[in-house]
Design an enzyme around this catalytic site. Structure first.
Site, mmCIF file in Angstrom:
data_model
loop_
_atom_site.group_PDB
_atom_site.id
_atom_site.type_symbol
_atom_site.label_atom_id
_atom_site.label_comp_id
_atom_site.label_asym_id
_atom_site.label_seq_id
_atom_site.Cartn_x
_atom_site.Cartn_y
_atom_site.Cartn_z
ATOM 1 N N ASP A 149 -1.973 2.062 8.227
ATOM 2 C CA ASP A 149 -3.180 1.844 9.028
ATOM 3 C C ASP A 149 -2.986 0.815 10.139
ATOM 4 O OD1 ASP A 149 -4.230 3.479 7.133
ATOM 5 O OD2 ASP A 149 -5.834 2.142 6.491
ATOM 6 N N GLU A 175 -18.723 10.018 0.382
ATOM 7 C CA GLU A 175 -18.454 9.886 -1.057
ATOM 8 C C GLU A 175 -19.437 8.929 -1.726
ATOM 9 O OE1 GLU A 175 -13.689 10.787 -0.561
ATOM 10 O OE2 GLU A 175 -14.421 8.734 -0.593
ATOM 11 N N ALA A 200 -4.000 8.069 3.879
ATOM 12 C CA ALA A 200 -2.912 7.927 2.922
ATOM 13 C C ALA A 200 -1.713 8.822 3.267
ATOM 14 C CB ALA A 200 -3.435 8.224 1.511
ATOM 15 N N GLY A 230 0.838 -1.200 0.000
ATOM 16 C CA GLY A 230 0.000 0.000 0.000
ATOM 17 C C GLY A 230 0.874 1.251 0.000
#
Lengths: 431, 431
Positions: free
Chosen positions: A297, A168, A313, A10
Site C-alpha cells: 500500500d 462489509e 492484498a 504485512g
C-alpha cells in the site's frame, strides 16, 4: 554478506521474507511495530464479533522461524538515512544493503484528525476491538435506557465510505441486528437498528461494474442498510455526523473512507503522490536509490496501466514475491525484468450468502460468489491452525446465526487507575 | 409478581438465574458491569497466550436468552438501599423483592494500591490481555537489546502468591520459555528466562496436602521455576521488587496474592469480615435482611466447618443452585434448609501433563491428574462452541508445542491520540 532490511510484516513484507528464507548468502531482518502478521481482509469480522483477534493474526516470528537467515524484531522505524544506508529505529541504527519499505497505509480524515475520536477506522486489531466495543455497547445502552430519543441515537449506525470495508461493515451490522441480536434483547427491537452507509462518490463499490454495484446496493438494502451516495460527510462529533446539510444523530460512526500511506517515504525525501505513496520505478525501486524498494500500500506503481495499482492484498503479495525474485537475481549477478501485476479479479462480501466476484468480464453474485469468497479467504489465510479455526467459526455462525466473539473489552485494566480521567470500567460514554 | 435482582453474572449469579429461568410467577433482572460471563478457572490461559478471550467468555444475555422471565442489563451498582428495597445503578434505580449480591472479589495489594501499575492481578479479561502483552513484550524487547543487564531484567519474571493462580502462571511462563518461544528467537536464549514464585506462607498450594504441595514444587522446578517460600514482598516499583531484604530486578511482576471482596456489602452497612466479605446466615441471607442474600466470593459462610468456605468456582455454583431452590420454595410458601456445601475436592495444574487432584483422602498427580483436570474444566465450560474450540486449541497446543494467541495488543487504538501521554503504539516502557 548482503543485508536485506524489510520494514513491515504485512502481505508484501511477509511474502518477500519467505522468498528470501534460507537463501544462502543473504541475511534478512524484518522489522514490524507489532508482533503479528494481520490478515487484513478479515479484520472487519473481528470488529463485527465474528472472529477473535488470534484467528486472523499470527506472530511474525512464528511464521518465519524455520528460516535461519531471518531475524524478526519488533520495533518502530523513526527515520531513514538513504545515503548512509541506515535505518534509525527506536532501539538503535540498522545498516542495510537492500532496504524494502512495506509500511502500508492508515486512515486519513482529510485534514480532520479530530474526527478520529468519534469515528474509528479499521486497520489494526486495536481498532477492530474498539469498534466491536462501541457497536455492542450501543445495543447494551439502548437496552437499559428509558428514553426513546436516546434509543434512536444508540441504534443509529453511520458508516462513512462505500468501498469494500464500508460495505462489509454495513452488511455485518445489518445482519447482526436482524439475526443475532434480535432474540437476546427484551426492551429494544434490535432489528429496528438504522444503518446508514454514506459514500461521496456516485455509487458504492466503484471498482466493480455498475451492474454488480447496483446488486450490492440491493443486497444491503435487504439487510436494512440505507445507502446515501453523492453526499459527503462535512462534520463528525460526539453526538453524530453532518452529511451534506443533514444532521444524523448517532452514537456510533465508523470510518472507512480515505487512506494515507506511511509518512516514512516522504520524510526520507522520496517523491510521493497525493496519498503519500512513494512513486516507484518499474522494478519498485525508488528513483536514484536502486537498492531501496517500496511495496504494498505504500507504493504508487503506475507503469503498467497508466493508473496506480490499488492498495489490495493481491498487489502486495505479488510485490513481495517479485522483490524476493529480483533480489535473489541481483545478488546472483543477473538482471531483472520490471514488475508486472497479474490481475486475478476482485471480490467483496455483503453478508450471509451474499458476495460479488469479478474476474475480467466474468461476473458473479449471490451464494456461489459467497462460497468462492470463503474458499479464497481460507486459502490465503496464513497458518494451518487459523484456517481450521476460522472454518469452524464460520460453520458454527452460519448454522446457529450467532457470533463467536461478542465481547465488550475495555481499555482500562487497572482497578485503581492513577489517572481518573481514563475510561471508566463500564465502557464510558463517548460512544 | 416477585422481582428478583441478581448483581453479578459469575458462577453464582449465572447458576441462580438459570435455576429461576422460566419459573412462572418470578421476574428476574441480572445486572453485570461487563457483557460476559467469564470462566475464571481458565483465565490464566488467556494471560499466557494459550486461549483467546472469546474462548472463555460468553455474553450473559446469550446464555440466558431462552428464559423469557429474565432480563439482562449491563450496568454498575452504585449503592444499595436495603430498607427501601432499592438498588441504585448508573442508569437509575431498580426495585426488588429479593436481592442477591454476587459481586465477587478483586485483588488486594494490602494497602499498596500503587503496586498495581507494576504488578497486574488476574481477575478480568482486560487484566489477562495486559499480562499477555507484558510477558510477550518482555521477550520482544530482550530480543532487540544489546545490553546483557537489560536482557537479564527483561527475562526475569516474578509471580507473587503461591496459590493456584500463581502456580499456574509460573508453570506456564516456565513452559512457554522452554518449549514455545525457544525456537522463535535468534538473539536470546528464551529457555534461560528466570521465573520466581514468591509465597509468604511456608509452602505453595497450602489448600493441598503437604505431600502434593511438595510434588507441585518439584514439578515447577523442573520447568525452571524458583520457589521462594516464607518471604514476603515488601516493595514493588517499575524496576523490580523487594522480597524480604533482597532486591530482584525484573521487568514483569504478576500479582496473585491477596483478594478483597466487593465493597458494596460493607457500604450498605452489612457485617463483613477482614477481606470485606459479607458474613451471611446459614441460608446465605444477610442478618436482619431475610430477602437479601450474598453468594460466591463475596460471601463469608462459616456455619458448616467453622472456617469460611474458600472463594472457588464450586462454592459459587452450589451457592447459586441453592439460592434458586430456596427462592422457588419461599415463593411457593415452603420453608427451606440451610446451605450445605458438598466438597468434591480440588485440583490445580502446573503445565503440560502435570496437575494435582485431591478428593478427600484420594490424591493424584502427574499425567492422569492432568487428564482429569482437562475433562473437568471442559465439562464445566459454558457453551457448546466454547468447549469444542478449547478442546481443539488444547489438542493443537499439545501436539505442536505452540500457543494459539500470542498477540501483543496495545491499549491505544487511535492514530492521532489527543493525549500524547498515553501508551505509545509499540507497547510502552513501563513493563
Amino acid at each position: 554478506m548482503p543485508r536485506v532490511v524489510i520494514v513491515g510484516g504485512g502481505f508484501a513484507g511477509l511474502n518477500l521474507a519467505k522468498g528470501l528464507g534460507n537463501v544462502a548468502g543473504i541475511e534478512v531482518t524484518l522489522l514490524d511495530r507489532t508482533n503479528h502478521h494481520l490478515f487484513q481482509p478479515l479484520l472487519y469480522q473481528v470488529a463485527m464479533a465474528g472472529l477473535s483477534p488470534a484467528d486472523i493474526a499470527v506472530p511474525i516470528r512464528s511464521l518465519l522461524s524455520q528460516y535461519h537467515n531471518i531475524q524478526v524484531l519488533q520495533g518502530e522505524v523513526l527515520s531513514l538515512q538513504p545515503d548512509r544506508k541506515i535505518v534509525v529505529t527506536d532501539f538503535g541504527e540498522l545498516g542495510f544493503d537492500y532496504l524494502i519499505l512495506t509500511c502500508g497505509a492508515r486512515h486519513s480524515y482529510f485534514g480532520h484528525d479530530e474526527w478520529e475520536e468519534h469515528a474509528p477506522g479499521l486497520k489494526t486489531l486495536e481498532q477492530a476491538t474498539e469498534i466491536r466495543r462501541r457497536v455492542l455497547s450501543a445495543y447494551e445502552e439502548a437496552e437499559r435506557t428509558n428514553s426513546a430519543e436516546a434509543s434512536k441515537r444508540l441504534l443509529t449506525f453511520v458508516i462513512v465510505g462505500g468501498g469494500p470495508t464500508g460495505v462489509e461493515l454495513a452488511g455485518a451490522i445489518g445482519e447482526m441486528s436482524r439475526f443475532t441480536l434480535a432474540r437476546d434483547f427484551r426492551n429494544i427491537d434490535a432489528a429496528s437498528a438504522r444503518v446508514l452507509l454514506v459514500e461521496a462518490g456516485p455509487r458504492i463499490l466503484p471498482m466493480f461494474s455498475a451492474q454488480q454495484s447496483a446488486r450490492a446496493a440491493r443486497d444491503l438494502e435487504q439487510l436494512g442498510v440505507q445507502i446515501w451516495t453523492g453526499r459527503a460527510v462535512t462534520k463528525i462529533d460526539g453526538d453524530g455526523a453532518e452529511v451534506g446539510n443533514e444532521r444524523i444523530t448517532s452514537a456510533t460512526i465508523l470510518w472507512a473512507a480515505g487512506v494515507k500511506a506511511s509518512s516514512l517515504g516522504h520524510a526520507a525525501g522520496f517523491e510521493v503522490d497525493r496519498q503519500g505513496r512513494v512513486i516507484v520505478e518499474p522494478d519498485l525501486s525508488v528513483k536514484r536509490h536502486p537498492h531501496i524498494f517500496v511495496a504494498g500500500d505504500q507504493a504508487c506503481f503506475v507503469h503498467q496501466t497508466g493508473k496506480p495499482l490499488p492498495g489490495t492484498a493481491p498487489v502486495a503479495m505479488q510485490h513481495g514475491q517479485y522483490l524476493a525474485r529480483i533480489i535473489r537475481q541481483e545478488i546472483a549477478g543477473h538482471s531483472h525484468k520490471p514488475f508486472h501485476f497479474v490481475d486475478k479479479g476482485q471480490m467483496a462480501t455483503i453478508g450471509r450468502s451474499r458476495a460479488m466476484v469479478e474476474v475480467g468480464r466474468f461476473k458473479l453474485s449471490g451464494f456461489v460468489a459467497w462460497m468462492m469468497w470463503l474458499v479464497v479467504h481460507i486459502y490465503f489465510l496464513t497458518g494451518f491452525k487459523n484456517r481450521l479455526f476460522v472454518v469452524l467459526q464460520w460453520a458454527w455462525s452460519y448454522l446457529s446465526f450467532r457470533r463467536g466473539a461478542r465481547l465488550i473489552v475495555n481499555k482500562e485494566w487497572r482497578l485503581h487507575p492513577a489517572d481518573s480521567s481514563v475510561q471508566p470500567p463500564t465502557g464510558g460514554t463517548e460512544q
